[in-house]
Design a protein around this motif. Structure first.
Motif, PDB file in Angstrom:
ATOM      1  N   GLU A  46       5.927  -0.838 -10.154  1.00  0.00           N
ATOM      2  CA  GLU A  46       5.897  -1.624  -8.932  1.00  0.00           C
ATOM      3  C   GLU A  46       5.785  -0.634  -7.790  1.00  0.00           C
ATOM      4  OE1 GLU A  46       9.591  -3.517  -9.543  1.00  0.00           O
ATOM      5  OE2 GLU A  46       8.816  -4.716 -11.201  1.00  0.00           O
ATOM      6  N   THR A  47       4.930  -0.960  -6.814  1.00  0.00           N
ATOM      7  CA  THR A  47       4.670  -0.017  -5.737  1.00  0.00           C
ATOM      8  C   THR A  47       5.922   0.199  -4.878  1.00  0.00           C
ATOM      9  OG1 THR A  47       3.893  -1.756  -4.272  1.00  0.00           O
ATOM     10  CG2 THR A  47       2.238  -0.645  -5.627  1.00  0.00           C
ATOM     11  N   ALA A  48       5.968   1.362  -4.235  1.00  0.00           N
ATOM     12  CA  ALA A  48       7.151   1.746  -3.451  1.00  0.00           C
ATOM     13  C   ALA A  48       7.301   0.913  -2.186  1.00  0.00           C
ATOM     14  CB  ALA A  48       7.068   3.230  -3.096  1.00  0.00           C
ATOM     15  N   VAL A  49       6.202   0.503  -1.572  1.00  0.00           N
ATOM     16  CA  VAL A  49       6.282  -0.187  -0.275  1.00  0.00           C
ATOM     17  C   VAL A  49       6.455  -1.696  -0.446  1.00  0.00           C
ATOM     18  CG1 VAL A  49       5.041  -0.683   1.873  1.00  0.00           C
ATOM     19  CG2 VAL A  49       4.952   1.620   0.865  1.00  0.00           C
ATOM     20  N   SER A  50       5.566  -2.328  -1.167  1.00  0.00           N
ATOM     21  CA  SER A  50       5.605  -3.794  -1.241  1.00  0.00           C
ATOM     22  C   SER A  50       6.196  -4.316  -2.548  1.00  0.00           C
ATOM     23  CB  SER A  50       4.196  -4.357  -1.077  1.00  0.00           C
ATOM     24  OG  SER A  50       3.401  -4.022  -2.213  1.00  0.00           O
ATOM     25  N   GLY A  51       6.341  -3.456  -3.520  1.00  0.00           N
ATOM     26  CA  GLY A  51       6.842  -3.893  -4.823  1.00  0.00           C
ATOM     27  C   GLY A  51       5.792  -4.610  -5.651  1.00  0.00           C
ATOM     28  N   ALA A  52       4.526  -4.450  -5.254  1.00  0.00           N
ATOM     29  CA  ALA A  52       3.443  -5.101  -5.997  1.00  0.00           C
ATOM     30  C   ALA A  52       3.351  -4.531  -7.406  1.00  0.00           C
ATOM     31  CB  ALA A  52       2.117  -4.904  -5.268  1.00  0.00           C
ATOM     32  N   ALA A  53       3.065  -5.408  -8.334  1.00  0.00           N
ATOM     33  CA  ALA A  53       2.938  -4.998  -9.738  1.00  0.00           C
ATOM     34  C   ALA A  53       1.627  -4.263  -9.969  1.00  0.00           C
ATOM     35  CB  ALA A  53       3.012  -6.227 -10.633  1.00  0.00           C
ATOM     36  N   ARG A  54       1.692  -3.211 -10.762  1.00  0.00           N
ATOM     37  CA  ARG A  54       0.500  -2.436 -11.114  1.00  0.00           C
ATOM     38  C   ARG A  54       0.478  -2.204 -12.614  1.00  0.00           C
ATOM     39  NH1 ARG A  54      -1.140  -3.617  -6.756  1.00  0.00           N
ATOM     40  NH2 ARG A  54      -1.612  -2.246  -5.037  1.00  0.00           N
ATOM     41  N   ALA A  55      -0.722  -2.109 -13.142  1.00  0.00           N
ATOM     42  CA  ALA A  55      -0.917  -1.835 -14.565  1.00  0.00           C
ATOM     43  C   ALA A  55      -2.003  -0.782 -14.694  1.00  0.00           C
ATOM     44  CB  ALA A  55      -1.308  -3.111 -15.302  1.00  0.00           C
TER      45      ALA A  55
END
Ligand code: FES
Length: 103
Positions: A46-55
């Protein structure tokens, strides 16, 4: 997107790894990113700024979307790490502090 195909020859050379606390078997020579995908965890960081999920995206060391904690060490490009027996792979949540090796 990715499907696991049963292959008896590969099953014989499978490696047991621990993904998010669950032991799974993955083909020998597979990457830690592949182990995360095979475990079906959905995303690996999960990204540091928005917490968006990444794969994992590129699977060749370019995008850094596959960062994960491997054997307790954060910020590892999981697509560039080959699984080893007993390896522990965890999703990475947000930013992690990089370790600096002492000389
Ligand atoms: S998936 Fe792009 S660097 Fe690993």
């Amino acid at each position: 997107m990715f499907r696991k195909r049963p292959d008896p020859e590969r099953a014989a050379s499978a490696v047991a790894v621990v993904v998010e606390g669950r032991t799974i078997r993955v083909p020998a020579g597979a990457s830690a990113a592949a182990a995360l995908l095979l475990a079906g965890v959905g995303h690996n960081r999960e990204t540091a700024v928005s917490g968006a999920a990444r794969a994992p995206y590129c699977l060749m060391g370019i995008c850094f979307d596959c960062l994960a904690e491997i054997d307790g060490e954060p910020n590892r490009q999981s697509c560039m790490v080959t699984v080893a027996p007993g390896m522990t792979i965890r999703r990475q949540h947000g930013r992690r502090v990089a370790r600096v090796a002492s000389a």
